[in-house]
Design a protein around this motif. Structure first.
Motif, short mmCIF file in Angstrom:
data_model
loop_
_atom_site.label_atom_id
_atom_site.label_comp_id
_atom_site.label_asym_id
_atom_site.label_seq_id
_atom_site.Cartn_x
_atom_site.Cartn_y
_atom_site.Cartn_z
N GLU A 190 -4.05 -0.91 6.22
CA GLU A 190 -5.02 0.11 6.58
C GLU A 190 -5.44 0.60 5.15
O GLU A 190 -6.72 1.05 5.18
N VAL A 191 -4.65 0.54 4.04
CA VAL A 191 -5.13 1.07 3.01
C VAL A 191 -5.24 0.13 1.65
O VAL A 191 -4.40 -0.09 0.93
N PRO A 192 -6.36 -0.84 1.72
CA PRO A 192 -6.25 -2.21 0.80
C PRO A 192 -6.73 -1.44 -0.35
O PRO A 192 -6.24 -2.22 -1.64
N SER A 193 -6.99 -0.35 -0.75
CA SER A 193 -7.15 0.34 -2.31
C SER A 193 -5.76 0.96 -2.68
O SER A 193 -5.79 1.18 -3.91
N GLY A 194 -4.89 0.97 -2.05
CA GLY A 194 -3.38 1.73 -2.35
C GLY A 194 -2.55 0.67 -3.28
O GLY A 194 -2.20 -0.26 -2.60
N ASP A 195 -1.95 1.23 -4.30
CA ASP A 195 -1.00 0.23 -4.96
C ASP A 195 0.25 0.75 -4.41
O ASP A 195 0.27 1.62 -3.47
N GLU A 196 1.15 -0.16 -5.05
CA GLU A 196 2.49 0.00 -4.41
C GLU A 196 3.15 1.29 -4.63
O GLU A 196 3.76 1.75 -3.57
N GLY A 197 2.73 2.03 -5.49
CA GLY A 197 3.46 3.53 -5.78
C GLY A 197 2.80 4.19 -4.38
O GLY A 197 3.63 5.02 -3.97
N ARG B 173 4.59 5.87 2.91
CA ARG B 173 5.60 5.53 3.99
C ARG B 173 6.86 6.46 3.87
O ARG B 173 7.15 6.78 5.05
N SER B 174 7.09 6.98 2.69
CA SER B 174 8.23 7.98 2.85
C SER B 174 7.78 9.27 3.71
O SER B 174 8.54 10.05 4.23
N LYS B 175 6.78 9.75 3.70
CA LYS B 175 6.09 10.63 4.40
C LYS B 175 6.41 10.42 5.81
O LYS B 175 6.60 11.38 6.73
N VAL B 176 5.98 9.38 6.19
CA VAL B 176 6.17 8.89 7.83
C VAL B 176 7.45 8.91 8.21
O VAL B 176 7.74 9.49 9.19
N VAL B 177 8.10 8.26 7.52
CA VAL B 177 9.59 8.19 7.61
C VAL B 177 10.73 9.14 7.20
O VAL B 177 11.76 9.26 7.16
N ARG C 268 4.04 5.35 19.64
CA ARG C 268 4.87 6.48 19.43
C ARG C 268 4.71 6.97 17.90
O ARG C 268 5.25 8.40 17.81
N VAL C 269 4.40 6.61 17.23
CA VAL C 269 4.39 7.00 15.83
C VAL C 269 2.98 6.91 15.06
O VAL C 269 2.16 7.70 14.59
N ILE C 270 2.56 5.64 14.99
CA ILE C 270 1.20 5.44 14.13
C ILE C 270 0.38 5.89 14.77
O ILE C 270 -0.63 6.53 14.36
N THR C 271 -0.15 5.40 15.93
CA THR C 271 -1.49 6.03 16.77
C THR C 271 -1.39 7.37 17.03
O THR C 271 -2.30 8.07 16.39
N PRO C 272 -0.30 8.27 17.21
CA PRO C 272 -0.50 9.60 17.32
C PRO C 272 -0.37 10.19 16.09
O PRO C 272 -0.82 11.46 15.91
N TYR C 273 0.44 9.73 15.06
CA TYR C 273 0.78 10.60 13.78
C TYR C 273 0.21 10.07 12.45
O TYR C 273 0.19 10.91 11.61
N VAL C 274 0.06 8.80 12.23
CA VAL C 274 -0.10 8.22 11.12
C VAL C 274 -1.78 8.20 10.72
O VAL C 274 -2.52 7.32 11.02
N ASP C 275 -1.95 9.22 10.06
CA ASP C 275 -3.40 9.45 9.65
C ASP C 275 -3.70 9.71 8.18
O ASP C 275 -2.77 10.76 7.90
N ILE C 276 -4.17 8.60 7.71
CA ILE C 276 -4.00 8.57 5.83
C ILE C 276 -4.38 10.05 5.44
O ILE C 276 -4.01 10.59 4.67
N GLU C 277 -5.67 10.45 5.98
CA GLU C 277 -6.03 11.80 5.59
C GLU C 277 -5.05 12.88 5.61
O GLU C 277 -4.77 13.67 4.75
N THR C 278 -4.46 12.95 6.53
CA THR C 278 -2.94 13.92 6.84
C THR C 278 -2.02 13.53 5.85
O THR C 278 -1.44 14.43 4.99
N LEU C 279 -1.67 12.15 5.75
CA LEU C 279 -0.66 12.08 4.81
C LEU C 279 -1.06 12.26 3.37
O LEU C 279 -0.26 12.61 2.30
N GLU C 280 -2.17 12.19 3.09
CA GLU C 280 -2.60 12.61 1.53
C GLU C 280 -2.82 13.99 1.50
O GLU C 280 -3.13 14.57 0.36
#
Lengths: 246, 246
Positions: free
Chosen positions: A79-86, A92-96, A155-167
């Motif tokens: 989903e985020v080809p520009s995101g580095d490892e960090g 991910r730690s925000k999602v889980v 149950r997780v990605i479609t309803p909750y994982v939105d990059i803008e929100t995570l950022e």
């Protein structure tokens, strides 16, 4: 194995609709319901197999956590080809996060399926997230990685994982929704009412309408929280349209 | 995408046998070799796609690490039914330790495939493990979880993941092997010779024979290390027979 099945079966017999409730949560049919029974067996039941190994959901948490991390990692990678490892690690730690997992478990009311000798009121908050992880572990054992992935998307990605929100770019879904409605010249309304039900704590429900059609519902312990939750859900309904505003 | 392919192809052209070497490492045929080319592209090459995203193996490390953790978790879950969450977590962290990953990458000589502008001698020790993780990430993208699992069983679990060893019960494979040979009345011999080859550091090779048949070989920077490594390999050859002694 037969022995364990008998023990588990007799316990879950009184919960006759356990199988149906699991299908409802999963969105597909389990092959072996026993994995799910284990995922909802609390250690207080003190069940052991013939070799003396404890039968409860705690080991499944370990497995589910690993699968959840893997699925979220592969989603974020693609989903985020520009995101580095960090960046990927942080997202991910925000999602889980414990908090988020608890929310996921609570939404599915997993605690309602637990077999335990401890009264539900005495469980800590983390039981919701722990059960969610255990459920993912059970899906992996029952149906493999692909179904695990399917469930986590649903149950997780479609309803909750939105990059803008995570950022952290979205501060309030309610204000985002209002802004969007004004821009698009749509009417909207939050219909809030008290809905404590059998809960000990006061609860509120809300129905959010856009152009006089209910687009989402939510329930929480305050009016503000319920409105925000309903707005967030509406956001995902109109995701493509609204996210252009970000 | 075509553009990236061209860039990568031209780089790996001089490494004409890259495809064959990858097959050799994987034990199966890649569907899209480009994932593997990325897994062996160091950031010093400074390659970017048309959107400006860096093309190197660093993001693949993140993905591979997650897959490795998931596969090892499921193996340990099934292998040790008596281990609780804490035990499983501890055992997994031993398998995926930086040290162990470096060893895995080094054994496969992954560094020999890297495209980099930095001379190989200047890489730190961690590059071996990083490349191993990136390779696992590439397998996931190319062939999915099942092949990832297959590869990890072949390269990590079957040769190295032994519960007794992880629990620290086996102190020395050499002494275990000698004990077993004496008990079983078998003859054995370690044939050690210097074998520095093109390495800067002195190296030794050893052939371990049981009943006058070579059962394993190893190479390391000291005689003792090489003997221990060869004994460990022999241990896995005779695993079922020898593990009864533990």
């Amino acid at each position: 194995m037969k022995n364990i099945r008998n023990i588990l079966n007799s316990r879950f017999k009184r919960n006759g609709n356990f199988f149906m409730e699991i299908i409802n949560i999963l969105g597909f049919k389990p092959k072996d319901i026993n994995f799910y029974k284990k995922a909802f067996t609390h250690r207080s039941m003190n069940i052991k197999d013939s070799k003396g190994n404890a039968i409860n959901y705690e080991r499944l948490e370990f497995l589910g956590d690993a699968m959840l991390s893997a699925v979220i990692a592969s989603h974020l990678y693609l989903e985020v080809p520009s995101g580095d490892e960090g960046y990927l690690t942080k997202m991910r730690s925000k999602v889980v996060s414990r908090e988020h997992l608890n929310e996921l478990g609570r939404e599915l009311n997993l605690i309602g399926l637990v077999e335990s000798k401890i009264p539900p009121g005495q469980f800590g908050d983390n039981i919701h997230g722990n059960l969610f992880e255990a459920l993912v572990g059970a899906i992996f054992l029952d149906r493999g990685y692909k179904y695990c992935e399917k469930f986590i998307y649903k149950r997780v990605i479609t309803p909750y994982v939105d990059i803008e929100t995570l950022e952290g770019k979205v501060i309030s879904y309610k204000s985002l929704l209002i802004e969007w409605c004004q821009k698009e010249k749509r009417t909207f309304g939050y219909n809030v009412y008290e809905d404590t039900g059998n809960d000990e704590v006061r609860h509120f429900s809300v129905k959010l309408s856009i152009d006089n059609k209910v687009v989402s519902k939510a329930r929480a312990t305050s009016k503000k929280k319920a409105e925000e939750k309903a707005s967030k859900r509406a956001f995902f309904v109109f995701q493509n349209k609204m996210s252009k505003m970000l």
